[in-house]
Every structure is written in structure tokens, then in C-alpha cells.
Write a protein that holds these residues in place. Structure first.
Motif, PDB file in Angstrom:
ATOM      1  N   LEU A  70     -17.084 -14.021  52.271  1.00 37.09           N
ATOM      2  CA  LEU A  70     -15.959 -14.517  51.487  1.00 37.09           C
ATOM      3  C   LEU A  70     -15.133 -13.397  50.869  1.00 37.09           C
ATOM      4  N   GLY A  71     -15.409 -12.159  51.259  1.00 34.91           N
ATOM      5  CA  GLY A  71     -14.543 -11.047  50.881  1.00 34.91           C
ATOM      6  C   GLY A  71     -14.821 -10.390  49.558  1.00 34.91           C
ATOM      7  N   ALA A  72     -16.007 -10.557  48.985  1.00 29.15           N
ATOM      8  CA  ALA A  72     -16.305  -9.949  47.688  1.00 29.15           C
ATOM      9  C   ALA A  72     -16.227  -8.426  47.729  1.00 29.15           C
ATOM     10  N   TYR A  73     -16.374  -7.844  48.919  1.00 33.47           N
ATOM     11  CA  TYR A  73     -16.325  -6.385  49.076  1.00 33.47           C
ATOM     12  C   TYR A  73     -15.235  -5.952  50.052  1.00 33.47           C
ATOM     13  N   ALA A  74     -14.240  -6.781  50.210  1.00 28.65           N
ATOM     14  CA  ALA A  74     -13.099  -6.458  51.077  1.00 28.65           C
ATOM     15  C   ALA A  74     -12.277  -5.345  50.439  1.00 28.65           C
ATOM     16  N   PRO A  75     -11.421  -4.692  51.199  1.00 34.67           N
ATOM     17  CA  PRO A  75     -10.628  -3.590  50.650  1.00 34.67           C
ATOM     18  C   PRO A  75      -9.894  -3.927  49.348  1.00 34.67           C
ATOM     19  N   GLY A  76      -9.355  -5.090  49.204  1.00 30.90           N
ATOM     20  CA  GLY A  76      -8.652  -5.451  47.982  1.00 30.90           C
ATOM     21  C   GLY A  76      -9.540  -5.488  46.754  1.00 30.90           C
ATOM     22  N   ALA A  77     -10.828  -5.726  46.947  1.00 28.96           N
ATOM     23  CA  ALA A  77     -11.754  -5.819  45.815  1.00 28.96           C
ATOM     24  C   ALA A  77     -11.909  -4.491  45.094  1.00 28.96           C
ATOM     25  N   ALA A  78     -11.618  -3.403  45.762  1.00 32.05           N
ATOM     26  CA  ALA A  78     -11.775  -2.081  45.155  1.00 32.05           C
ATOM     27  C   ALA A  78     -10.557  -1.669  44.331  1.00 32.05           C
ATOM     28  N   GLU A  79      -9.530  -2.492  44.324  1.00 34.01           N
ATOM     29  CA  GLU A  79      -8.265  -2.093  43.704  1.00 34.01           C
ATOM     30  C   GLU A  79      -8.159  -2.419  42.221  1.00 34.01           C
ATOM     31  N   SER A  80      -8.556  -3.616  41.823  1.00 36.01           N
ATOM     32  CA  SER A  80      -8.364  -4.021  40.433  1.00 36.01           C
ATOM     33  C   SER A  80      -9.256  -5.206  40.098  1.00 36.01           C
ATOM     34  N   ALA A  81      -9.437  -5.417  38.799  1.00 37.39           N
ATOM     35  CA  ALA A  81     -10.190  -6.590  38.355  1.00 37.39           C
ATOM     36  C   ALA A  81      -9.463  -7.864  38.762  1.00 37.39           C
ATOM     37  N   ALA A  83      -7.997  -8.505  41.420  1.00 38.64           N
ATOM     38  CA  ALA A  83      -8.389  -8.844  42.793  1.00 38.64           C
ATOM     39  C   ALA A  83      -9.890  -9.087  42.900  1.00 38.64           C
ATOM     40  N   ALA A  84     -10.687  -8.263  42.222  1.00 36.96           N
ATOM     41  CA  ALA A  84     -12.136  -8.291  42.398  1.00 36.96           C
ATOM     42  C   ALA A  84     -12.805  -9.514  41.782  1.00 36.96           C
ATOM     43  N   VAL A  85     -12.337  -9.941  40.628  1.00 29.41           N
ATOM     44  CA  VAL A  85     -12.999 -11.058  39.942  1.00 29.41           C
ATOM     45  C   VAL A  85     -12.876 -12.361  40.742  1.00 29.41           C
ATOM     46  N   PRO A  86     -11.679 -12.766  41.179  1.00 30.22           N
ATOM     47  CA  PRO A  86     -11.613 -14.013  41.961  1.00 30.22           C
ATOM     48  C   PRO A  86     -12.423 -13.962  43.256  1.00 30.22           C
ATOM     49  N   LEU A  87     -12.478 -12.792  43.891  1.00 29.37           N
ATOM     50  CA  LEU A  87     -13.281 -12.665  45.110  1.00 29.37           C
ATOM     51  C   LEU A  87     -14.760 -12.875  44.802  1.00 29.37           C
ATOM     52  N   LEU A 135     -15.502  -5.449  33.292  1.00 26.51           N
ATOM     53  CA  LEU A 135     -15.992  -4.233  32.642  1.00 26.51           C
ATOM     54  C   LEU A 135     -15.963  -3.047  33.604  1.00 26.51           C
ATOM     55  N   PHE A 136     -16.322  -3.265  34.841  1.00 31.46           N
ATOM     56  CA  PHE A 136     -16.316  -2.206  35.843  1.00 31.46           C
ATOM     57  C   PHE A 136     -14.955  -1.530  35.930  1.00 31.46           C
ATOM     58  N   PHE A 137     -13.913  -2.318  35.966  1.00 32.24           N
ATOM     59  CA  PHE A 137     -12.569  -1.729  36.087  1.00 32.24           C
ATOM     60  C   PHE A 137     -12.076  -1.147  34.767  1.00 32.24           C
TER      61      PHE A 137
END
Length: 140
Positions: A70-81, A83-87, A135-137
Motif C-alpha cells: 500500500l506504499g508505506a515506503y514508496a518514494p513519496g513517503a520519504a519526503e514529508s509527514a 505524505a508519510a502519515v496517510p500512507l 515526530l520523525f519528520f
């Protein structure tokens, strides 16, 4: 066929998300460890580490199965919270379903888990992952 699978994972997994992925697994383990301790007591959990492992393993497996698809670690996930939180949240919904199915199969009790357990496992996973990724971001 092998190339199609490799291509799929190349599009779904970005190495820059590795630290976030490690944190995701730790958060899931901590959330469900806390619940196990809350329901059984620390003394019981410490004296029965296999019980704790058996309790959290289905949720870790559910996450490992669902997150890449479902894309939790797709390229967009590394960009911002943003993008990362909804994934993570959409991945957790499927991950929790997989985990609950595994628990039911292993317990061989048949039937569905209590709705209250479904709500707590879904909600606590969603909250834990959302807080962690935010928190990560902020700390990056």
C-alpha cells in the motif's frame, strides 16, 4: 513474472525510508507490548516472554505484509509527514486486518474478535504510527 515482482517493489520501496520503517516496527511492537502489559501485568509478561512475542508477532507480520503493497515506503513517503502519515494509516488498516486474521487462525477459536478489540487495535495502531511519523519528520 520475476521482473514484474521486482518492478513492483522497486516502485514501492525507497531505501530512504529505512529509518522510518525501523521506527514503524518498533512503534507497533511498543503499542502492542503496552497493551499486553496493561491486560496481563508486567510480572506475567516478564516471566512469559513467549506470550509477549506471540501477542505482538501477528501485528508485525500484518504490517510487513501490508505496508509495501500500500506504499508505506514508496518514494513519496520519504519526503514529508504530509505524505508519510496517510500512507502509514491506510497501510495499517490492511495490516490490522491481516493481524486479526492471523490471531484468529492461531487461536483456532473461529469467529470474529470482539468489536472492542478490533477498534482498539485499529485505533492504537493508527495513533501510534501517525504520532511516530509526525515526530520523525519534526526531528529530522
Amino acid at each position: 513474472m520475476a521482473n514484474a515482482v521486482a518492478d513492483f517493489f522497486d516502485r514501492r520501496l525507497d531505501g530512504r525510508t529505512t529509518p522510518m520503517a525501523v521506527g514503524d516496527l518498533l512503534v507497533i511492537a511498543l503499542v502492542f507490548s503496552a497493551g499486553t502489559v496493561r491486560h496481563n501485568g508486567l510480572a506475567y509478561v516478564v516471566s512469559n516472554p513467549g506470550y509477549l512475542a506471540a501477542t505482538i508477532a501477528p501485528f508485525l507480520i500484518g504490517w510487513v505484509v501490508a505496508a509495501p503493497f500500500l506504499g508505506a515506503y514508496a518514494p513519496g513517503a520519504a519526503e514529508s509527514a504530509k505524505a508519510a502519515v496517510p500512507l502509514a494509516l491506510r497501510s495499517w488498516v490492511l495490516g490490522d486486518i491481516v493481524a486479526l486474521a492471523i490471531r484468529e487462525i492461531l487461536q483456532s477459536g473461529g469467529g470474529l474478535p470482539p468489536l472492542s478489540f478490533v477498534a482498539v487495535s485499529l485505533g492504537s495502531g493508527l495513533l501510534g504510527l501517525a504520532l511516530w511519523r509526525t515526530l520523525f519528520f519534526k526531528l529530522r
